[in-house]
Design a protein around this motif. Structure first.
Motif: not given
Length: 787
Positions: A534-547, A568-572
């Motif tokens: 999950a963290r890798w996905l957030f990093v790759r999708s540049r969502l770390t700050s959103a998290v 939600k759009p990235t995770l699902f």
């Protein structure tokens, strides 16, 4: 006749080679600095001199002097790497001694094979050597050269009469005025392997050991094989890593025998036969080729004889009736080496009780758990093949079920005796922090490491570790250094851990709680892969700050907005759902979902995950009231958002004078095996989480377990369970076996049933009638199940 023990009769080429090499070493050493010179003198005496002409007299003292005389002055500087773990062993011994000694003062210590007094030096640095703490310290060694070095170091203490250095055979030393039972601590520091008549030495010290609180400590090289453990399994407390391969055993045995150091199993086995085992650690010196060594802590073999039946009652919930005459056993009878009579006519018998009875018949010490400071960890067979599936690691580093809902549903109080699946132990600790906690809490898990984890948490509170330190370990999931955790483990936590758990945390703990390397506790366990992904996905999708924004939201509106628009759009994403969430291998290895449970999910697994996560953002703030998902996203807790045992109120409850912590019992076995050994109708609540989802609907496991649940529960006792299905197939079996079952929460799309929302339904099954015919005999055939 060729004398094979003399280098002069070796083939000429080999003899010349060694001669040239020795001359070269000595020539270099003559011009080298002191440190280098010491290393070469050590190398010559250990690796080359043994090939030379040997003593014909067979006199041990002469052999020792021949070996040590030339290296006495450089002994300390050359042994730090080779003699690994000496300070750890002493720390462990002193910690156990102080945990059992009434005052920790006026102690008598005998260090056998003390050499130049390194053990005394360590003790002087960490535990003051003076008349207040130590009434007398005797150091015994058979090498006069080493004793002379020790006398120089401790001339002041010798003059004060606190320390006495004796150059004597350890098997027949005599100390004027030393009474039977007058010694608090005996230590063997890499010395037992060098004593030919070790059995005489061990027998010689037994009468002098204090029967109530005396400790024996041995650290030494040692090799073991599977064969050495036959018939001794029920005696020991640490079989993990104990046995070495055929090649390594024979290599190290031959290598060390050149220096008259014997690594055979007999010495350690004899200790474990003559004393009760408190702790048994199997270790490797990784700096020098993985040389095997061990640390062993023991006590009087007969000290717990009058507790055996009482401990069995604690474990099985049996009413305790002390066998006649047990408490009245005289000390003189115990001193003569006789076990107390153990009752076998009890209504419920634990596996540990059976092992104790069998050991008594063979004159063996009781299982290690019986010598521990408390009886939290219930005896289990370390070699159970069912444990192999877990690969010596826990699956869950934290517990997913919401204990707040447990309380709302069950109304737990001080009249309850609860049994629950251990997992990471967070929920069991939550029950203990309640204003009126249950009178008994049983944790059951087939994975030994899950119970090792809960043992560690319990030990922190038993030792009254500083609250901030507990927060660092389990709130932040890390300490500043590897060494800090090991120090805490040896100096404070070890008396409150079973030998099995101590072995595990000595091996795994320093890395688990270090911020470097493989550290950070919440990145451990099998489920870590899901969190890392999950963290890798957030990093790759540049969502770390959103998290981070999500985890720090101040309002529900802000939280939902971030979720809907960014995360939600990235995770699902359908591709991610197909490759990962819908993959059976990923489900089991990363999320801990077995195939039978996955088959119970109604609809697609992707939709199930969406129905799990989507409503969470509308139920409560992740920043302050949902520590489950906050942890998953941040890899740590916040002080205002954490399990109850990490709060100030929880800490006070678990460390107060009448703490509920002693009411825990941890069982490492199948749930069925535990249930059939408990007294009938001894429990009021059983929480089995989702584990019945794991059963095969075509098998008999569910009915067998439900019958055992019925027998263990009192009238109106309740089973609470969670399921991935809104209508679990096994509910009908509950109803057919004396229960009335009702769903207390059923999840609908778009709504959550608790802060985790991981399951589709929660059920309470209440016992209304006992089974007409039921047997809990220990030989009942119950198929094993995996927790």
């Amino acid at each position: 006749m060729i004398e094979t023990d003399s280098i002069s009769y070796l083939p000429i080429s080999l003899s010349n080679f060694f001669g040239i090499l020795v001359v070269g070493i000595l020539t270099y050493a003559a011009f080298a600095d002191e440190n280098v010179k010491g290393i070469f003198i050590f190398a010559y005496n250990c690796f080359f001199k043994p090939f030379g002409k040997k003593s014909k007299s067979g006199d041990q003292q002469e052999d020792l002097e021949s070996f040590y005389k030339n290296q006495a002055s450089i002994y300390d500087q050359t042994r730090k790497i080779l003699l690994k773990g000496r300070e750890n062993a002493l720390q462990l011994a002193v910690t156990h001694l102080l945990a059992s000694h009434p005052t920790g003062k006026d102690l008598v210590w005998i260090d056998i094979g003390g050499g130049t007094g390194s053990n005394l030096e360590f003790m002087k640095n960490v535990y003051k050597i003076n008349r207040k703490n130590f009434r007398k310290i005797y150091m015994i060694d058979y090498s006069s050269s080493l004793c002379e070095q020790a006398k120089k170091k401790f001339s002041k203490e010798i003059e004060l009469g606190v320390v006495e250095i004796l150059c004597s055979d350890a098997s027949k030393f005599e100390i004027q005025g030393l009474n039977r039972g007058g010694v608090d601590l005996f230590t063997f520091s890499y010395s037992l392997s060098m004593i030919p008549n070790y059995y005489s030495t061990v027998d010689h010290i037994i009468p002098f050991l204090n029967r109530e609180h005396g400790i024996v400590c041995s650290i030494d090289f040692g090799t073991q094989s599977d064969y050495n453990a036959v018939g001794r399994v029920d005696t020991l407390g640490g079989l993990v890593n104990r046995n070495g391969s055929w090649l390594t055993r024979h290599f190290w045995n031959i290598w060390f025998e050149f220096d008259k150091v014997h690594l055979d199993a007999a010495r350690r086995n004899y200790l474990e036969y003559k004393f009760g085992t408190l702790k048994s650690l199997n270790l490797r010196n990784k700096t020098l080729g993985n040389i095997p060594y061990y640390i062993w802590i023991g006590c009087d073999k007969f000290k717990c004889a009058n507790l055996i039946d009482k401990i069995n009652a604690y474990v099985t919930e049996s009413p305790y009736l002390l066998p006649q005459g047990v408490d009245s056993l005289s000390n003189s009878k115990l001193r003569k080496g006789s076990f107390a009579s153990i009752s076998s006519n009890v209504s419920a018998v634990s596996k540990g009780h059976e092992a104790a009875i069998e050991n008594q018949k063979r004159g063996l010490p009781y299982p290690s758990v019986y010598y521990q400071k408390d009886v939290t960890r219930v005896y289990y067979d370390e070699l159970n093949p069912l444990f192999e599936q877990f690969n010596n690691q826990y699956i869950y580093a934290f517990t997913w079920e919401d204990p707040r809902e447990d309380m709302n549903i069950l109304n737990i109080n001080s009249n309850d005796s609860i049994l629950a699946i251990t997992s990471a132990g967070d929920n069991l600790l939550h029950y203990a922090t309640l204003p009126n906690p249950p009178k008994k809490i049983h944790g059951v898990d087939l994975n030994p490491c899950q119970n090792h984890l809960l043992e560690l948490k319990l030990a922190c509170f038993k030792a009254k570790l500083d609250q901030e330190k507990i927060w660092q370990i389990f709130g932040e999931g890390k300490l500043e250094t590897k060494e800090e955790f090991l120090q805490l483990l040896l100096s404070q936590l070890s008396p409150h851990l079973s030998s099995n758990a101590l072995q595990y945390w000595v091996d795994k703990g320093p890395r688990t709680f270090s911020p470097k390397g493989n550290g950070l506790y919440y990145d451990t366990g099998s489920t870590r892969w899901a969190l890392k992904l999950a963290r890798w996905l957030f990093v790759r999708s540049r969502l770390t700050s959103a998290v981070d924004q999500l985890c720090n939201s101040k309002t529900m509106k802000e939280q939902k907005g971030i979720w809907e628009s960014k995360i939600k759009p990235t995770l699902f994403n359908p591709i991610i759902g197909k490759l990962l969430i819908g993959n059976s291998v990923f489900l089991w290895k990363a999320l801990g979902v077995p195939i039978n449970q996955a088959n119970m999910i109604q609809g697609s697994i992707l939709n199930y995950i969406i129905d799990t996560l989507d409503p969470i953002v509308e139920r409560s703030l992740l920043s302050t009231d949902n520590y489950f998902y906050y942890l998953c996203l941040q890899a740590k807790y916040a002080k205002n958002n954490c399990p109850s045992y990490l709060t100030s109120e929880g800490y006070h409850q678990l460390t107060k004078k009448n703490s509920p912590i002693p009411n825990f019992r941890l069982h490492t076995d199948t749930l069925n095996d535990v249930l059939k050994r408990l007294s009938s109708q001894s429990l009021t609540i059983i929480v089995i989480m989702d584990h019945m989802d794991w059963f095969d609907p075509q098998g008999q496991e569910a009915e067998e377990e439900i019958q055992l649940l019925n027998n263990a529960l009192s009238e109106n006792g309740r089973v609470m369970l969670r399921s991935a299905s809104t209508e679990p197939w096994y509910i009908a079996i509950f109803n057919a076996n004396g229960f009335i079952s009702e769903p207390v929460a059923v999840r609908e799309s778009g709504n959550s049933i608790d802060r985790c929302n991981m399951y589709a339904s929660t059920w309470v099954c209440t016992k209304r009638s006992p089974l007409r015919s039921f047997s809990t005999s220990s030989d009942a055939t119950i198929s094993s199940l995996k927790l």
